[in-house]
Every structure is written in C-alpha cells, then in structure tokens.
Design an enzyme around this catalytic site. Structure first.
Site, short mmCIF file in Angstrom:
data_model
loop_
_atom_site.label_atom_id
_atom_site.label_comp_id
_atom_site.label_asym_id
_atom_site.label_seq_id
_atom_site.Cartn_x
_atom_site.Cartn_y
_atom_site.Cartn_z
N ASP A 67 -6.51 4.91 8.42
CA ASP A 67 -5.92 4.80 7.08
C ASP A 67 -4.64 3.99 7.26
O ASP A 67 -3.64 4.50 7.76
CB ASP A 67 -5.64 6.23 6.57
CG ASP A 67 -4.81 6.24 5.29
OD1 ASP A 67 -4.56 5.16 4.72
OD2 ASP A 67 -4.41 7.35 4.87
N LYS A 78 2.06 -3.60 3.52
CA LYS A 78 0.78 -3.60 2.81
C LYS A 78 0.89 -4.30 1.45
O LYS A 78 -0.06 -4.90 0.97
CB LYS A 78 0.33 -2.15 2.64
CG LYS A 78 -1.10 -1.98 2.17
CD LYS A 78 -1.50 -0.53 2.31
CE LYS A 78 -2.80 -0.22 1.64
NZ LYS A 78 -3.17 1.20 1.81
N GLU A 120 -10.32 3.24 -0.08
CA GLU A 120 -9.67 4.53 0.17
C GLU A 120 -10.29 5.67 -0.67
O GLU A 120 -10.57 6.74 -0.13
CB GLU A 120 -8.17 4.42 -0.12
CG GLU A 120 -7.45 3.63 0.97
CD GLU A 120 -6.11 3.06 0.53
OE1 GLU A 120 -5.62 3.43 -0.55
OE2 GLU A 120 -5.56 2.23 1.27
N ASP A 146 -4.55 9.59 -6.39
CA ASP A 146 -3.82 9.37 -5.13
C ASP A 146 -2.35 9.10 -5.42
O ASP A 146 -1.98 8.01 -5.86
CB ASP A 146 -4.48 8.18 -4.40
CG ASP A 146 -3.82 7.88 -3.05
OD1 ASP A 146 -2.74 8.44 -2.77
OD2 ASP A 146 -4.40 7.08 -2.28
#
Ligand code: AMP
Length: 625
Positions: free
Chosen positions: A21, A84, A184, A206
C-alpha cells in the site's frame, strides 16, 4: 521458457510475494503466510507502517520513514512528503499543493516534475522508488531475510493511466517486479472477502491523514467495477487536528503577540497535542489537550469532552458525507442499493465518523480489520492469488475512465468504454480526411466528456508513411490495449496497403524507457547500492531454484538428451554456481549465468513437458514424473 516449466514440476513451495500500500502519508507491506494475509512488521514493533517521507542531506544521504519525518521540522526544505500527489502529474495539476511544499518544484520540457534538493533534480518516480525500496527492504528483513521480488501495488481508483505508469516506473527503479497494480478500494474489499459474494454494490469510505476518497464498486461474479469515485484530496485527520488545535491556540490569544502565535514551532506543537487528544477521544469520553513548549514557557492544559470535539468537527464529517451523496448519484444508485460499506484509513477510528457513515448508508460499516492495514492486506491477497495461491476466483479490475482518440473538430471517439474489465483491447477503423494525406496525428484521451479539450490527453503520436490516395480510402486500424495493470498501449496500422506502423503511448508527465534507464544509472549512491544488492540477491535465489530444479529432474530424463545438450546443461550449472558463490556478487555475471542456464535447459524442459503430457494421458500424477 525452460525455467517456468521446470518450476511447474517443482512448485512444492509457492513463491513469496508482497502486497504494498503506497500511501500519501504512510506505506505498508503485507504478505501471505500459513494460509493468511499478514502485515509485515519489524521485530518488536506493532506497526509496519513507514511514513512516506524522505530526507536528503547535503552529502546525498537518504533517510526514508519515521526518521525522515522527524527532520520535517528541523530541515523542511530537504524533507519531501506527499510525493503521491505529484506522481504522473504536471505543474498545472498540483497548483493547490504547491504552496504547502517547502521545496521548489519545476516542470521540464517533457512535462515531468522535478523536485530540487541540494541543487539536484529528482522526479516523483525516483523519490517514490526510495519509499518502495524502504518498504520492500523492511518487509524482506522482517521475513527473516527473504528475497521477495514480486509485488502487487495499490493506487487510488481515480488514478489515470499516467499516474499508474508513474507508479509502475517507481517500482521498476526500486527493482520490484510489479505483478499488478490494483485499486485501493478493490484491495480493501478483498481484505473483507467481499469478492466472494456473487454480486452487490460496495461503498469504500477512506479517510486518512490528508485525503478523503469514496468509491462505489459493484461486484459481479468476482469482477470489480468502479461505478464512481469522489472525495477531497485535501480533507483528512489533519483537519480534525487543526480544528482541535484552534481551541488551545484561541486560549493563548491576547497572551501572545500575533508573531508568537504564528510561530511554526508553536503551530506544530499545538497540532501534535491536538492529534494526541483526538486519538484518546476515540477511546474515552474525555481527554486532556496539553500544549507544552518549554523554550517559550508555554504550558496550557484543557479538558475536551468527546461531545465538544464532535460538535467542532461535525462540518468536516458532513463534507465527507456530501461527497458520498455525489458518488451515489454518479453511480446512479440509491443508498438502499449499497450492500456493504468498508472503512479504510486511520481517521475512520473516530466514533463520530463511524456513526456519520452508518447513519448515511443506513447499515453498519465493516470496521473489524485495522483500517490502516486493509489495503495492504487486500494487496497481499491479490498477490497470493496471482502467484498461484488458492482462492478460487479470477479477480479483475476495470478501466476507471473511457479511453479514446480525438477526431476532426475536437470531438472524442471512445474506443474502450469506462468500466471495461481489464485486460482488454478494442480496435477501431479510421481514415484520412484530405486527398493525398500521408500522415495522421493521434491524440489519445482519457475521460468521459465529449470534447477533447475537456478530457485528459495521455499523449500524442503521428502515423506517417500512408501512401497518397484519395480522402477516405485509407483504412487505419487503431488498437487500444489495456494490460492487467491498467496500462495502455496504442498501435496503428494502415490496412488497405499493408503499410504498418505501431506506436506506444508515451504519456505526458511520464518517463520514457530511456529516462528510466538513465535514472537507474544515476540513482543515489545508497539507494543504488541497496537496489543492486537486492537485485543480485534475487538472481542468486532464482539461480538456486533453477539449479535445484534442473538437478532434480535431470536423472529422470538423462537418456532422452543428447550428450551435447547434457554437457551444455552441466556447464551452465557450473557457471551459475560460480556466479552465485562469488564473494563479490556481480549483477551482470549473475544475469548472464541465469540466461545461459535458461537457454541450456530448454531441451530438458521440452522433454519434461513431453513427459508431463504423457503422464497426464496415462493418469500419472505430476509428482510421479
Ligand atoms: P492514515 O493516513 O490512514 O494512516 O491515517 C492517519 C490519520 O488517522 C491521522 O490523521 C491520525 O491522526 C488518524 N488516526 C489514527 N488513529 C486514530 C484514532 N484512534 N482516532 C482518531 N484518529 C486516528
């Protein structure tokens, strides 16, 4: 290929693989052990989480993880975070973030971002590869020095092709063989085993430290479709901390000057104190918010009740629920049509968040697993399945957005529809629109809008060499192919005359193959050494397996090989042993020994395959061969 076939006969131990992850704030790896997915944690640690932060010192020394995070206040200019957010992006895409980055970022002539650290330019892919190296290395060490080369890596469902390609390039730079890149929310659903239900819609909520994502997925016969995604790239636990920190900072107003109040050290201390208090309030009805800054003589204590905290942050929770509403509308679903809700991210531990989500979806969300670990666990499950482990279904992802070409007048011709199950391919015919036109410009687009200007351009290419002919006669077949990682290749061919030309998409903001090679050459000294050591160790392991498999099979089929083939095999085994046993491991020698052994064992593999086929026909089991 000889090696693979030999391995088929010798698969008593399934290869170790990893799920990673790769997060905005934290990254984590998991693997499959004794029939279960397990998060990989260093010994004596209860978390395997690695802060996705890098510090680079003036002499080029690189630290990744918690120690780098500790440098964020000491040396912010050279501490890189939120990489990211930059992956596969250009300057225009990250305007909102630029102000928050204390390090200079520019864009080169190819549209690639460059982060300046001590005058050296780093691409997001290079920096991200350092995080992957660290997570991978910690994982291998925590597994007792295991050499795990292959991994599944997760990305947000909304990541486009360029962002996925950038992630893949990072892994390549880190020497990791990417088995697949998966979404994800798909990984989180896998962790909860939701793929095993025949069909239904799933909402994956999330809420992490700095970002919020809601994804609505549908599952049909084990295939995941992303129906919609929504969220806020600047909403997360940090905002809850800031809201709480304000309580204690307000108390200091009047006592401190505005300059003192704005002091970054005070602000940071207040945020850290607030986070501590927030985490306690997830467990208890009341907690102390204690701000202490000895150098400034500040020592403030304040009791906060959960009720008070919840009132303070309820607008933040409401903002996430507004996104959920929009995601449902985009997916064309009513709340009642969502069968399961999955909670991901550390901030979903807050009771106020859980209650808000439960109230919105009118069902109890899944919170049984550690919300920081679900994505890595799902990635490990997927990696296990891809490496041949059991869980009897084929898991597939879908293209998140439609893919197509710009046509004359700026319209879009969609070639692969959004939500197509990958891998997939589609071919469409095009022609020339002017007499004697010998070339065509293609603009490859991703998005749902009708006009090219409203979609994201993934890249352009030219097909030249079309023989002159009247308009409309040329037959150009354009093939779009999306592989299992969601990566796109486009090829074009002029059919009527047989003139062929094939072109791969080189995405803007992405790296060319030669750029990746160049970066591998230029990598930081430490990272490069780690990387090479890892790669060499991988080759040594691979050679060991190959030698073992060859020596095991050889006696059974020795009389079916001619003496020259036998001599080649023995010679290749000796050379492989020599390269593996060398004190100073040399990557090139290892690689050529591996290739030579593979080449030499081809006739052996053919004989073995023949035996397997005969055995199957005569009802013998593989292990008898
Ligand atoms: P993630 O990005 O998923 O690692 O989530 C990190 C965020 O979760 C940070 O803002 C943490 O403060 C928050 N967090 C972690 N544990 C808790 C907890 N027990 N209660 C509230 N927030 C938490």
């Amino acid at each position: 290929m000889g090696y693979i076939e030999l391995n088929v006969l010798n698969n008593d131990q399934s290869p170790q693989v990893m799920g990673i992850d790769l997060g905005t704030t934290n990254s984590l790896a998991a693997t499959w052990k004794d029939g279960h997915p397990v998060v990989i944690k260093p010994e004596h640690s209860n978390s395997g989480s690695v802060p996705s932060v890098i510090h680079i010192s003036e002499d080029g020394n690189v630290i990744v993880g918690q120690k780098a995070l500790d440098q964020a206040t000491v040396d912010p200019r050279h501490t890189i975070f939120s990489i990211k957010r930059m992956m596969g992006r250009g300057l225009a895409d990250i305007q909102d973030d630029l102000e928050a980055f204390p390090f200079p970022i520019s864009e080169d002539e190819n549209g690639l971002l460059n982060i300046d650290v001590h005058g050296r330019q780093y691409t997001p892919q290079e920096l991200s590869s350092l995080i992957l190296l660290r997570v991978h290395d910690l994982g291998c060490r925590a597994m007792g020095g295991a050499e795990i080369q292959r991994a599944v890596i997760t990305v947000p469902a909304y990541f486009d092709d360029t962002q996925r390609q950038a992630t893949r390039d990072s892994a390549r730079l880190a020497g990791i063989d990417v088995m697949r890149i998966i979404n994800e929310p798909t990984a989180a659903s896998l962790a909860y085993g939701l793929d095993q239900s025949a069909s239904g819609n799933v909402a994956v909520y999330d809420l992490g430290g700095g970002t919020f994502d809601i994804s609505i997925l549908s599952i049909e016969d084990g295939v995941f479709h992303v129906l919609s995604t929504n969220g806020d790239t600047h909403l997360g636990g940090d905002d809850f901390d800031r809201a709480l920190a304000k309580l204690v900072l307000d108390q200091l107003e009047g006592k401190l000057s505005s300059d003192e109040l704005a002091d970054p050290a005070l602000q940071q201390a207040a945020r850290l104190a607030a986070e501590k208090c927030k985490v306690k309030l997830s467990e208890q009805p009341e907690a102390e918010l204690h701000l202490v800054l000895p150098d400034s003589g500040i020592n403030v204590r304040r009791n906060v009740t959960r009720e008070e905290f919840e009132a303070l942050v309820s607008p933040l929770v409401q903002r996430t629920l507004d996104c959920c509403l929009q995601a449902l509308a985009d997916a064309n679903l009513e709340v009642g049509e969502v069968a399961e809700v999955v909670m991901v991210g550390g901030s979903t531990r807050m009771p106020v968040v859980r209650e808000g989500v439960e109230g919105f979806f009118k069902r109890l969300p899944h919170t049984e697993l550690n919300p920081d670990e679900v994505v890595a666990i799902g990635a490990a499950i997927q990696a296990h399945i891809l490496s041949g482990g059991s869980r009897d279904l084929l898991l597939m992802d879908v293209t998140p957005l439609s893919l197509g070409l710009e046509t004359v007048g700026g319209a879009v011709s969609k070639i692969i529809a959004r939500n197509s199950t990958i891998p997939c391919q589609a071919t469409e015919g095009f022609t020339t629109y002017a007499d004697n036109q010998t070339g065509i410009d293609f603009n490859i687009l991703q998005g749902e809008r009708e006009l090219a200007q409203d979609c994201r351009s993934l890249g352009r290419f030219k097909l030249t060499g079309i023989p002159p002919m009247p308009a409309g006669l040329a037959r150009i077949a354009v093939r779009f192919h999306v592989d299992a990682d969601g990566l796109l290749t486009v090829t074009a061919r002029e059919e009527s005359t047989g003139v062929k030309s094939s072109i791969e998409v080189k995405p803007k903001h992405g790296l060319t193959d030669s750029a990746v090679e160049q970066m591998l050459e230029d990598s930081l000294t430490n990272a490069r050494a780690d990387f090479e050591a890892g790669r060499n160790a991988g080759l040594v392991t691979e050679l060991g397996t190959m030698i073992h498999a060859t020596e095991k099979s050889l006696p059974n089929v020795i009389d079916q090989l001619d003496p020259e083939q036998l001599a080649d095999i023995r010679e290749a085994i000796d050379a492989a042993r020599e390269a593996s046993d060398a004190k100073e491991k040399d990557g090139k020698s290892l690689q050529s020994a591996r290739d030579a052994l593979e080449q030499a064992t081809m006739p052996l593999a053919a004989v073995l395959m023949d035996s397997v086929a005969k055995a199957a026909l005569s009802g013998k089991s593989l292990s008898d061969v």
